[in-house]
Enzyme design. Sequence first.
Site, short mmCIF file in Angstrom:
data_model
loop_
_atom_site.label_atom_id
_atom_site.label_comp_id
_atom_site.label_asym_id
_atom_site.label_seq_id
_atom_site.Cartn_x
_atom_site.Cartn_y
_atom_site.Cartn_z
CG ASN C 157 -1.81 1.22 1.37
OD1 ASN C 157 -2.55 1.25 0.44
ND2 ASN C 157 -1.42 2.10 2.42
CD GLU C 158 -1.51 5.76 0.20
OE1 GLU C 158 -0.93 6.26 0.98
OE2 GLU C 158 -2.85 6.10 -0.46
#
Lengths: 505, 505, 505, 505
Positions: C157-158
């Site tokens: 994630n990110e």
Amino acid sequence: MIRVPAESPGPFPDAWRYCVGTGRLDLALRRDYQDSLALVRREIGFGHLRGHGLFSDGMGIHRPYTHRGARHVHHSFTHLDQVVDACLAAGIRPFLELGFMPSALAGGDDTVFWWRGNITPPRDTAEWTALVRATLTHLVGRYGAEEVRTWPVEVWNEPDLPQFWRDADEDAYHRLYEATAHAVKEVDAAIPVGGPALSPGARGWLERFAEFAERRDVPVDFVSRHAYTSGPAQHVPFGVHQTLAPAGRLLDQFAQPRRALAGTRLAGAPVHITEFNSSYRPDNPVHDTAFHAAYLAPVVVAGGDHADSFAYWTFCDVFEETGIPTAPFHGGFGLLTHRQIRKPVYHLYAFLARMGPDLLTRGDDHLVTRHRDGRVTVLAWAPVDPTGTSPVPARHPLRLSVPLGARGRGEAFVRRLGVDEEHGNAYAAWRRMGSPRSPSPHQLDVLHEAAEPARSHRRLPVTGGRVDLPLTLARHEVAFVELTRVSDETPPWWDERRLLGRDPG
Amino acid sequence: MIRVPAESPGPFPDAWRYCVGTGRLDLALRRDYQDSLALVRREIGFGHLRGHGLFSDGMGIHRPYTHRGARHVHHSFTHLDQVVDACLAAGIRPFLELGFMPSALAGGDDTVFWWRGNITPPRDTAEWTALVRATLTHLVGRYGAEEVRTWPVEVWNEPDLPQFWRDADEDAYHRLYEATAHAVKEVDAAIPVGGPALSPGARGWLERFAEFAERRDVPVDFVSRHAYTSGPAQHVPFGVHQTLAPAGRLLDQFAQPRRALAGTRLAGAPVHITEFNSSYRPDNPVHDTAFHAAYLAPVVVAGGDHADSFAYWTFCDVFEETGIPTAPFHGGFGLLTHRQIRKPVYHLYAFLARMGPDLLTRGDDHLVTRHRDGRVTVLAWAPVDPTGTSPVPARHPLRLSVPLGARGRGEAFVRRLGVDEEHGNAYAAWRRMGSPRSPSPHQLDVLHEAAEPARSHRRLPVTGGRVDLPLTLARHEVAFVELTRVSDETPPWWDERRLLGRDPG
Amino acid sequence: MIRVPAESPGPFPDAWRYCVGTGRLDLALRRDYQDSLALVRREIGFGHLRGHGLFSDGMGIHRPYTHRGARHVHHSFTHLDQVVDACLAAGIRPFLELGFMPSALAGGDDTVFWWRGNITPPRDTAEWTALVRATLTHLVGRYGAEEVRTWPVEVWNEPDLPQFWRDADEDAYHRLYEATAHAVKEVDAAIPVGGPALSPGARGWLERFAEFAERRDVPVDFVSRHAYTSGPAQHVPFGVHQTLAPAGRLLDQFAQPRRALAGTRLAGAPVHITEFNSSYRPDNPVHDTAFHAAYLAPVVVAGGDHADSFAYWTFCDVFEETGIPTAPFHGGFGLLTHRQIRKPVYHLYAFLARMGPDLLTRGDDHLVTRHRDGRVTVLAWAPVDPTGTSPVPARHPLRLSVPLGARGRGEAFVRRLGVDEEHGNAYAAWRRMGSPRSPSPHQLDVLHEAAEPARSHRRLPVTGGRVDLPLTLARHEVAFVELTRVSDETPPWWDERRLLGRDPG
Amino acid sequence: MIRVPAESPGPFPDAWRYCVGTGRLDLALRRDYQDSLALVRREIGFGHLRGHGLFSDGMGIHRPYTHRGARHVHHSFTHLDQVVDACLAAGIRPFLELGFMPSALAGGDDTVFWWRGNITPPRDTAEWTALVRATLTHLVGRYGAEEVRTWPVEVWNEPDLPQFWRDADEDAYHRLYEATAHAVKEVDAAIPVGGPALSPGARGWLERFAEFAERRDVPVDFVSRHAYTSGPAQHVPFGVHQTLAPAGRLLDQFAQPRRALAGTRLAGAPVHITEFNSSYRPDNPVHDTAFHAAYLAPVVVAGGDHADSFAYWTFCDVFEETGIPTAPFHGGFGLLTHRQIRKPVYHLYAFLARMGPDLLTRGDDHLVTRHRDGRVTVLAWAPVDPTGTSPVPARHPLRLSVPLGARGRGEAFVRRLGVDEEHGNAYAAWRRMGSPRSPSPHQLDVLHEAAEPARSHRRLPVTGGRVDLPLTLARHEVAFVELTRVSDETPPWWDERRLLGRDPG
């Protein structure tokens, strides 16, 4: 043959179901937990629920913040409200244990358990008592004083152990107790407060607690301690083995507070055994076995002689002190595994919940009660050998002469339920299935099925107002037997011989 | 020992659960009925539901009225919508039987049953076909044509019996059929229509129906008849006794339509046995017995050889042809009594529902199938003696060599469920309880408990990819056995000897 | 007046409900969460659910232990099974995000969020890929390959933000992606895998990810990124305020991947916006307002032009990234607060779920669709001013000419639902009630009531097959309007004047 | 402006919800009925349920049979147990009406209603009293004497009308009453028995009943009569129209027994109005209207002044006296239609159920009460014109000065619910939809939605401990208003101006 008296010497006390234990309180937010709670409430009927962690970070109550440069504390009840609402919706009341320490109020970093309950004294007593007062005040506001006065409040957990209270500092505990008890009473003087929630090994603590309470004139509405019979843990991965002392040792522990407090100001105080079990470990396979139910049966039946309550630790396996369980049967404390598979000890409690209010007799291997509608119910259990030195026989015979209604002849409908090594024993089924760590939905169905007790029924004659009831118990069996006098409504025109397929024999 | 082949010769057909019977349709408004329907749907999975009384007054569809001096008919679907909504909500579809006659459209006063179904032809055929068209049109509008096309439409019930069709007038039935079939097709040509729903005793009706259909070019999408094996009723108050022919006679009846129609235009038409049972009486105690399940087991297993469906008459005892039942066990047709007590024959169906899609083998006393995940399931049943002349033995042995997974050694987890004279037999418990006519809530609980099958499990070795499975069936037992290859996940550190209370034997 | 065309140019795409976001996965064990999930599934119908924390310690999957002196890892699925079972029971599928790092496998101590998700690379890549393989293999075994192939798998994630991936190390992410994608494909080549789940601020990452994937020939079945429009957080206790860019900026972000990847090997890959919202903070009060629904309405309506899915972050307020919420309205991401109070943006989605499959037209403030049964449905919304510089009017007029059935005259039944500053706005009610932090059960009832949309109905004439529909929207209103052609069944004898109390006017 | 006193003159009596009426008892077997019962119990809380047909053939209690040539009667409780179990499960108790006559015990063939209740005296009084005794004995056995003593027993229904009692034979009724009352008391002297359940038109019957009871020394624990205000029926197909007298006429009827019995031995007996409504017809559309709720509001508010209970006839439209209803809105008595659509009069009752225990004041168009927690609740209603001669205004103003908490300034949260011609009025929506006879599932959803009351909330200032509450009632509106003193928890750092999209006005 044991002749059960027809007259009841008195009621069978309810101490066994006054309270039950639980994993940390925020686990009560889970669906699996709430489903389990509803089940034990419906089939067993425990009155109260006690668990750790009310003030731990996972409940999110103690919330410091800074505003315009100054430190403030907000008391937040987002989770507490959901937890208490869930309990009350299930028909069970909190038995509040005040602890552990919110990390932002803690005097140190010491923690206990995988989930890191902080076990240090508050670094600011006023902030602690403000927390206690705010919490009780909120509960009284939301649920009413009348309700909250039925919730005992216990100060901390096992302060005599350094794992649970930094340095097991007795004076520090007395100080905490005193400040806390006064804070509770400031909210409502009728809320019962007590302690000291001692571990089995505490020496002299109770006597000194009584002396302290008298000296400082501190309110103590009940006293509490715990009881366990296991020896030291021998570790294997994700589990332990331990020896067990005979079950009678639990009754000794239940009886200890009344003995210790005789003659003190606390002599008449209610005694709550706020935790008991065989092993104090949540990863000992003994908890899952038929042996365990038979081992505890005489304790659960007789415990009410010695204490006002004794709370089985715990009602379900949603519990994470040593980490998240890695298998449905992992030696957890629960009466129920995850997903509500009933263990043998669950049935011991469920059988007890079906006993009548009037005691008829009790013995080493049986309890007999009567219901108001005349039914007589028997709980019977086979002997166990926790030491491995005197193996128990495969069959344990028991024969009772049971009074059933007025004198005269007739018939009795006799219903029997039983759990043993083969029946009502999902653990045995799970072992046979190959110990699946993550059972499939189909396997879960089979485990639920295997957890159902053996069931049978028959008719026995009533002679002279009595039934001669022979019971043979299997290895580690706990049996429930219900006898009802038959009122025969078979119509006069019924002729059994005309029924197709009837047994000609 | 019977050697079960490892290769499947093909699928086990689903004809046994295509359809099930029910009491008159407006009983579907009841909660007890809907609870029962949901249960059989979940545990057995019948696809369709067929019952009498769609057009009887209790459904309130045909509603004549006078306005400005003229007679009109309003078609009202208040009850029908609730009934069909309830079926579909339970996941079961209607098998529509068009009948009996609304009293305001009837050509006479003759009725059948306690609830007075009018069995006369319409006094106005146009008003009848308008009723049929309006009803089908409404159903298509509400539920969609795609859905309604899966609902077979059967014209009337047992017109060959004067109790069900005035004078058993064959020509009148043909006229009714013709008008009705065309009315259905006018609504949607893809809705299947059929008949003639004959009773077991009809002679030559089917042949003449085929001939009529050909002559008049009338649509017949399926043919239907009923099958029963009982002799004449010998009455007692609130009940009857009857003799039964051997169960094989039911299969003969199932097979009759294909035989009779060979060579006619209807030769290839689907054959639906829209009712079958042993006795055709809703007050014969045989329906409640373990005998009944064992008697019907070979029929239910083999019926799919002879017909496209055969509908057990009926799924529950909410049924009032001879009046409101006066006891929970009253000899009703139901798989379930009132309040969802499972009868032995319920379990026969529930066991069948657990069989796999692939047939392995079938015999006089067994059926073996395999699931896609490799599990092998066995249905086995003991022999019965409906005549009372050749009593069956107390034990019936059966031994199967069951293929289980690839060759090689290993172990099998074997789960067994069974119903017999002692187990899964609430009727036997009810008799022992004294045949209570209005059981108390506690007695209902005990009856539900007594209706649970016996359950056991064990491990058996797998040798050469096979399990040697000895089964001994009790008197009138129907057993379900499931064999799963064990994939053992017991960790390497597990030492059974360290488990407290383990059997030293 | 806007003339809505009678012919549909095509379907209204479903991208808006393909997926929705959630707090960390182990929150799915909670009852409040599961109740919320069932509600959004029933009333909105999201297809997939994506959240962080699959491999974090709270899920308990990665479990190292020592046996006979050697380190081993057990993969445990106790929680994962409960989480996935709960999703599937609610009818929603996982969109698997692989992350964060189990602490016992982590390359460092850096964590994100109050619940301490570890954001460092694995210290042993083989142990990581073993974890990935074991998890996917388990899921395929339990739920079937056919099912699991419908669950996209996203890697991390990110990673472009140092809060989520140590040092935002791009090469390290590429290495993680490559190892992980291959591990997934080893389990089943048909399971879709993708990434890189970029934050809005990532510059050039997507282009370099495409180039890396091509260079290393790594499987990429879809690409993913996030979209938010808020400015920097201005903190207050337990909350923030932020500026917002105009909502169209979200559509730009949705469109960016297709633009960026044009001409690369990933040009045709599905684009999933795996998180979007206005503010990226779970404590910004804007999320609770009517403004927010009107702000997002044009985005949700048009988003399907630019991406294959865009997942609202998140479906409910059971979410703890900044700690346990301290009030029912605390600016959380959820469509629902705790205890299922619907926010205005919930209604935006619920209204959209009632739109028909066939698009008729779309505009700046409206969407018009048609159902298969002829009903026409309108979604309309008022303009907003996120900047505070151009205040919106109190009333926004809109007038549509809606085609409704064949030409000719008749009447339309018009049903309208709406949420605005006064209606369907529990936040406004809560503010008026005094912002109670822990609402009482009665207050919760009132909040649920206040969350219901305004509802009204009327009749409008149909002329020339069209309805002239004037709509006046209140400030920040989102309205749903349904038009149905009336088929009048009022009987001929009905005389309105005979109804007592009728309006004489 | 009306100044509501701050001190309560006493409690608001509960007579309005002591009992409610129902269609014939065997309808209680239906799911729709039970769902409706659960709903009214939960939202209104009626205590008892009274309906016809306990002894009619549809309940199947009286069951004669022949055995060995002799006639016997079996008393069967198959349906009765299901009916009573369902009531008690919903939390509502039976108010037993003994009647009508089982056909096999009837002295003639006269029947009443579509479902043919036999209205003739028993042909054998001993068989009748045996039936009564057996039924009460069974109920006491099943539910306990303590419970059954709370169930009033009423002898027959409207014996003063020849439709309900052959020839309205007063002496025959007195004989029936005497025999029946003694039979009840033989079972348990503490079960309350009463009558004579007179119709509104009975002249002198009550006085003569009192005189008869005294003369014959017959037990009469309560007296009962009915109250209606409608004129003769003017028939249309499937319905009627009738004139209505002013609602005050109902209060006159409620008051009549106490007046009539003053000075007799029955002077102090509880008075139960065991049926009341405007029209006595189950097919008069007035029952479905907003007018009806406003018409009855002053009756329901003031009725407790005149009688110990007054039972709205009936709680739901599952009721078949004139046949099976042909449309969801058919002028039925029910508070609820089939499938639980709430009518305006349902809301009148549901609003009343939310009033507090302490009366503050009452007037021609309002009732004000206070809850124990300080909330003040207002019920207000608009005037009606049943005669059509003096049309009511479109708006009815009302202004109250409401005491709210201690003196001083502050703010009140004011919540308002209302039903009128436009709101909470599913009948109006159904008319607009075209009066669909068999609404589709979607139409049912819309009707449920349209049945929800209008809801709004606002803040008003508290000055001198009082709120100035202006209410403007719409035509035929019944409104519920709740005022709560605001305890503002908005934190000190909250700045409304920082909320995006806030109204600049």
